[in-house]
Design a protein around this motif. Structure first.
Motif, PDB file in Angstrom:
ATOM      1  N   THR A  62     -34.791  -6.987   4.389  1.00  0.00           N
ATOM      2  CA  THR A  62     -35.232  -5.701   4.678  1.00  0.00           C
ATOM      3  C   THR A  62     -34.263  -4.928   5.606  1.00  0.00           C
ATOM      4  O   THR A  62     -34.375  -3.790   5.794  1.00  0.00           O
ATOM      5  N   GLN A  63     -33.173  -5.729   6.042  1.00  0.00           N
ATOM      6  CA  GLN A  63     -32.316  -4.933   6.963  1.00  0.00           C
ATOM      7  C   GLN A  63     -31.358  -3.864   6.113  1.00  0.00           C
ATOM      8  O   GLN A  63     -31.226  -4.217   5.157  1.00  0.00           O
ATOM      9  N   THR A  64     -31.024  -2.964   6.894  1.00  0.00           N
ATOM     10  CA  THR A  64     -30.137  -2.063   6.558  1.00  0.00           C
ATOM     11  C   THR A  64     -28.856  -1.832   7.174  1.00  0.00           C
ATOM     12  O   THR A  64     -28.624  -1.809   8.307  1.00  0.00           O
ATOM     13  N   GLN A  65     -27.763  -1.994   6.176  1.00  0.00           N
ATOM     14  CA  GLN A  65     -26.512  -1.984   6.773  1.00  0.00           C
ATOM     15  C   GLN A  65     -26.013  -0.734   7.414  1.00  0.00           C
ATOM     16  O   GLN A  65     -26.325   0.299   6.968  1.00  0.00           O
ATOM     17  N   GLY A  66     -25.477  -0.969   8.784  1.00  0.00           N
ATOM     18  CA  GLY A  66     -25.190   0.425   9.330  1.00  0.00           C
ATOM     19  C   GLY A  66     -26.266   0.861  10.363  1.00  0.00           C
ATOM     20  O   GLY A  66     -25.960   1.658  11.294  1.00  0.00           O
ATOM     21  N   VAL A  67     -27.524   0.335  10.514  1.00  0.00           N
ATOM     22  CA  VAL A  67     -28.819   0.453  11.248  1.00  0.00           C
ATOM     23  C   VAL A  67     -28.977  -0.804  11.785  1.00  0.00           C
ATOM     24  O   VAL A  67     -29.107  -0.872  13.188  1.00  0.00           O
ATOM     25  N   ASP A  68     -29.442  -1.862  11.104  1.00  0.00           N
ATOM     26  CA  ASP A  68     -29.658  -2.943  11.984  1.00  0.00           C
ATOM     27  C   ASP A  68     -28.598  -3.944  11.953  1.00  0.00           C
ATOM     28  O   ASP A  68     -28.924  -4.920  12.812  1.00  0.00           O
ATOM     29  N   TYR A  69     -27.443  -3.882  11.233  1.00  0.00           N
ATOM     30  CA  TYR A  69     -26.373  -4.857  11.354  1.00  0.00           C
ATOM     31  C   TYR A  69     -25.017  -4.101  10.776  1.00  0.00           C
ATOM     32  O   TYR A  69     -25.336  -2.966  10.316  1.00  0.00           O
ATOM     33  N   ASP A  70     -24.100  -4.395  11.102  1.00  0.00           N
ATOM     34  CA  ASP A  70     -22.774  -4.330  10.799  1.00  0.00           C
ATOM     35  C   ASP A  70     -22.017  -5.118  10.316  1.00  0.00           C
ATOM     36  O   ASP A  70     -22.032  -5.867   9.134  1.00  0.00           O
ATOM     37  N   GLU A  71     -21.315  -5.997  10.952  1.00  0.00           N
ATOM     38  CA  GLU A  71     -20.424  -7.205  10.708  1.00  0.00           C
ATOM     39  C   GLU A  71     -21.418  -8.458  10.719  1.00  0.00           C
ATOM     40  O   GLU A  71     -22.218  -8.751  11.337  1.00  0.00           O
ATOM     41  N   ILE A  72     -21.166  -9.327   9.504  1.00  0.00           N
ATOM     42  CA  ILE A  72     -22.096 -10.500   9.306  1.00  0.00           C
ATOM     43  C   ILE A  72     -21.083 -11.637   9.112  1.00  0.00           C
ATOM     44  O   ILE A  72     -21.714 -12.690   9.162  1.00  0.00           O
ATOM     45  N   PHE A  73     -19.857 -11.459   9.123  1.00  0.00           N
ATOM     46  CA  PHE A  73     -19.027 -12.683   8.746  1.00  0.00           C
ATOM     47  C   PHE A  73     -18.950 -13.495   9.894  1.00  0.00           C
ATOM     48  O   PHE A  73     -18.793 -13.210  11.107  1.00  0.00           O
ATOM     49  N   GLU A 124     -27.828  -4.640  18.252  1.00  0.00           N
ATOM     50  CA  GLU A 124     -28.287  -3.747  17.656  1.00  0.00           C
ATOM     51  C   GLU A 124     -29.963  -3.628  18.086  1.00  0.00           C
ATOM     52  O   GLU A 124     -30.458  -4.572  18.617  1.00  0.00           O
ATOM     53  N   ASP A 125     -30.768  -2.561  18.007  1.00  0.00           N
ATOM     54  CA  ASP A 125     -31.932  -2.308  18.208  1.00  0.00           C
ATOM     55  C   ASP A 125     -32.941  -2.783  16.812  1.00  0.00           C
ATOM     56  O   ASP A 125     -32.790  -2.116  15.707  1.00  0.00           O
ATOM     57  N   VAL A 126     -33.333  -4.000  16.903  1.00  0.00           N
ATOM     58  CA  VAL A 126     -34.078  -4.593  15.680  1.00  0.00           C
ATOM     59  C   VAL A 126     -35.651  -4.847  16.192  1.00  0.00           C
ATOM     60  O   VAL A 126     -35.661  -5.725  17.089  1.00  0.00           O
ATOM     61  N   TYR A 127     -36.358  -4.491  15.232  1.00  0.00           N
ATOM     62  CA  TYR A 127     -37.693  -4.629  15.428  1.00  0.00           C
ATOM     63  C   TYR A 127     -38.352  -5.518  14.134  1.00  0.00           C
ATOM     64  O   TYR A 127     -38.027  -5.563  13.159  1.00  0.00           O
ATOM     65  N   MET A 128     -39.385  -6.431  14.523  1.00  0.00           N
ATOM     66  CA  MET A 128     -40.214  -7.161  13.517  1.00  0.00           C
ATOM     67  C   MET A 128     -41.568  -6.894  13.800  1.00  0.00           C
ATOM     68  O   MET A 128     -42.039  -6.831  15.037  1.00  0.00           O
TER      69      MET A 128
END
Length: 302
Positions: free
Chosen positions: A18-29, A68-72
């Motif tokens: 459900t994460q959105t790139q650029g909001v909840d995450y950027d690089e994942i490698f 990042e600011d991530v909520y669950m």
């Protein structure tokens, strides 16, 4: 341990899908050590009679710092009765996050640099620390760590440092890595690698336990071409029920790790994967059942 499950775990995992790139995450490698790098260092270990120890990081991904600011949502069974409608803000990384592996790797990289390890420029998951005549290498594959060196006090210092930074499991002398059994003969300075347990499981998975074993990866005179592709509806239906691609992928892992001798036979069968040829499938079956790939044989030297 030794290729078999010896413990089961239960973890809280977030819905990373459900994460959105650029909001909840950027690089994942996140890098991992290459198999060939592990083989090279194991060869060095055998030649110079170095020590090789293994450690494992418990719940490695929980050690990463999240930026990042991530909520669950509150997990079922652990909802606060006073604030049932509130959500949780993550202060650290957690399993399921798309960037969890990357943040764990960054944290690990920070800690080994603090201890004095220097990363290899071409292989970021292989590090070295040298002081005079003492030397130690470190290999990281996600949360599996191999520590190689020629000085017991230095190796113990490395283990102690990791123990102060993370929750660790100490397996002592390395015996198994990535499903590969390590056999060592220190008197002759030789080291063998074997995937007997992996191959046993692979043979069972594809129902080849009772197959007749061959002696070479590919029979003489084997020719594959388009004319051998299934033509009738019955032939097409039969080939669709055969896990052809899965068998190729399974053999490929063994080929990359310990069985380079099956590379030609596998490349021939792989070339015709999309055609789902009966003869090509027979070749894959033959590679699975051949004597040299069977787990009972003496493993290859590094």
């Amino acid at each position: 341990m030794y290729g078999n499950v010896y413990t089961y775990k239960a973890r809280l995992v977030v819905k990373g899908f459900t994460q959105t790139q650029g909001v909840d995450y950027d690089e994942i490698f996140s890098p991992v050590a290459m198999i060939k790098s592990i083989r090279i260092l194991l060869a060095i270990t055998a030649y110079y009679d170095y020590e090789i120890w293994q450690m494992d990081v418990k719940t490695a991904f929980l050690n990463g710092h999240i930026f990042e600011d991530v909520y669950m949502v509150q997990p079922d069974g652990f909802i606060d009765p006073k604030y049932p409608s509130k959500v949780c803000k993550l202060n650290k990384s957690i399993y399921g996050l798309k960037q969890a592996s990357r943040y764990w790797n960054l944290r690990f990289d920070q800690k080994i640099k603090e201890f004095g390890f220097i990363k290899n420029e071409d292989e970021p998951c292989v590090c070295k620390k040298a002081s005079g005549s003492t030397i130690s290498f470190l290999i990281l594959y996600v949360d599996d760590i191999l520590i190689i060196g020629n000085n017991f006090p230095m190796l113990n210092e490395v283990k102690h440092w990791f123990g102060t930074c993370f929750a660790m499991k100490d397996f002592g002398e390395a015996a198994y890595i990535l499903g590969i059994k390590i056999h060592k003969d220190r008197s002759m300075r030789l080291l063998w690698l074997s995937q007997s347990t992996y191959i046993d499981k692979m043979i069972t998975r594809f129902n080849m336990e009772n197959s007749k074993k061959g002696t070479i990866p590919m029979t003489k005179g084997t020719v594959l071409n388009k004319s051998q592709s299934p033509s009738t509806d019955i032939e097409i239906w039969r080939m669709q029920a055969i896990p052809y691609a899965s068998a190729i992928g399974s053999i490929m892992y063994a080929m990359l790790c310990t069985r380079p001798d099956v590379s030609y036979a596998l490349s021939m069968a792989k070339e015709w994967k999309k055609m789902e040829m009966t003869l090509a499938h027979n070749q894959v079956s033959y590679s699975l059942s051949m004597g040299e790939l069977s787990p009972g044989k003496v493993p290859n030297r590094v």
